[in-house]
Motif scaffolding. Sequence first.
Motif, PDB file in Angstrom:
ATOM      1  N   GLY A   1      -3.479  -3.279  -6.148  1.00 56.09           N
ATOM      2  CA  GLY A   1      -3.948  -1.908  -5.945  1.00 56.09           C
ATOM      3  C   GLY A   1      -3.259  -0.864  -6.806  1.00 56.09           C
ATOM      4  O   GLY A   1      -3.717   0.288  -6.869  1.00 56.09           O
TER       5      GLY A   1
ATOM      6  N   ALA B   1       0.828  -1.214   0.000  1.00 53.49           N
ATOM      7  CA  ALA B   1       0.000   0.000   0.000  1.00 53.49           C
ATOM      8  C   ALA B   1       0.861   1.262   0.000  1.00 53.49           C
ATOM      9  O   ALA B   1       0.563   2.239  -0.710  1.00 53.49           O
ATOM     10  CB  ALA B   1      -0.941  -0.001   1.207  1.00 53.49           C
ATOM     11  N   ASP B   2       1.929   1.249   0.790  1.00 53.99           N
ATOM     12  CA  ASP B   2       2.822   2.411   0.836  1.00 53.99           C
ATOM     13  C   ASP B   2       3.567   2.584  -0.484  1.00 53.99           C
ATOM     14  O   ASP B   2       3.797   3.708  -0.948  1.00 53.99           O
ATOM     15  CB  ASP B   2       3.823   2.277   1.989  1.00 53.99           C
ATOM     16  CG  ASP B   2       3.173   2.478   3.355  1.00 53.99           C
ATOM     17  OD1 ASP B   2       2.049   3.035   3.390  1.00 53.99           O
ATOM     18  OD2 ASP B   2       3.761   2.055   4.368  1.00 53.99           O
TER      19      ASP B   2
END
Length: 453
Positions: free
Chosen positions: A230, A187-188
Amino acid sequence: MTNETKTSAILHRDTHFVPKKAIGGKGCYVFLEDGTKFLDATGGAAVSCLGHGNERVTQIIKNQMDQISYCHSAFFGTQVAEDLAKLLVDSTGGKLSKVFITSSGSEAVEAALKLARQYFLELPTPQTERTRFIARLPSYHGTTLGALSVGGHVQRRQPFEPLLSKNVSHVSPCYAYRGKRDAESDADYVARLAAELEAEFQRVGPETVCAFVAEPVVGAALGCVPAVPGYFRAMKAVCEKHGALLILDEIMSGMGRCGTLHAWEQEDIVPDIQTIAKGLGGGYAPVSAVLISDSIVQTMDKGTGQFRHGQTYQGHPISCAAAFAVQKTIQEQSLVDNVRTMGAYLETQLRRRFESHPHVGDIRGKGLFWGLEFVKDKATKEPFDPKHGLSYRIQEKGLQPEHSVSLYGCSGTVDGIKGDHLILAPPYIVSKEEIDIIVDTLEKIMKEVFASL
């Protein structure tokens, strides 16, 4: 120059080398003039998805030739082109509503870029300032000047840099093996790459960008690198924020190669424009296509109603017949299921055999599209010196009669110059036994080549 190169009238890829002649093919094998039975472990360049010599496909092509081989699309249409387009639109669930059929991947990318530009000119209030594209390093999108401009492949671009468009800029790829920081979550990492894309929009002016162009799984340039979960949702969000389009280049990764007919199906997004080629016709005829979202189609229809781009061989009946036959065969024989099953087996065998190899830094891919990245030092990820030509040595060793297997070697993985990787992309009909032969042979070849270093 050897006598053989002097007598050949072809400008071969290497002017010092005349390749052996292929005289036949069946299934996963190509038969050479010297009697060699050659295992096509790469499907050429991830093209031969049905393997060679599929009698049903060749018969359908012959039938089309008996009917009509060519007519110009400015004057006439053909039923086979309509059938292929409907099959492709249906395969997206109607999410992409029209198809433009061309002859090569480069042509498809050129058409996609021009379509993206024209879309903004066709809006009720034309956005004439949209002239730019953002793409990624070091992707490869084709050899024609427009496609080469959006590509970021250093070696292929270098001789032609003065000729390339200055209206393209590039951001980092989603390349977890080298790009993701220690202890950084997916995610980061995605957030950092999205911020980089946002910054590039701001740098060039958000109102000037037509589209962001990317491969869902990077092919030749990086060696089968998928995005982290994502990533594409985040990239599309940046594009939508600024009214720009998302163009996905699925020329190498699409049409079943990665385990779904369209690679974007695994990313929880739909592109505005998609390019397809290699697995579309499986090498039975030159064919590619552009799939287009309905919002673009409706805008064009309400505007001039004309795509200001055309080619002599667009919608070529023989190419359409070949592609339609290949795609119907894939559907009817559930070959995308086999891609997933055999792909999982290939991954297991590659990891079992090479994960602990001192010079294999990364094994990555999806479906029947797998890459191995080679490193001199596994701890530091230091690549081999380009002077060794490591990946090409492995490829050339595979071509020798005692091995007789295709291994797609590429360089420039790290920075466009340094770095070596290898691609495996066998046909969708491949068996467990053939995968075992591929992996066993690769292991032998790697032993020989690394010993020689």
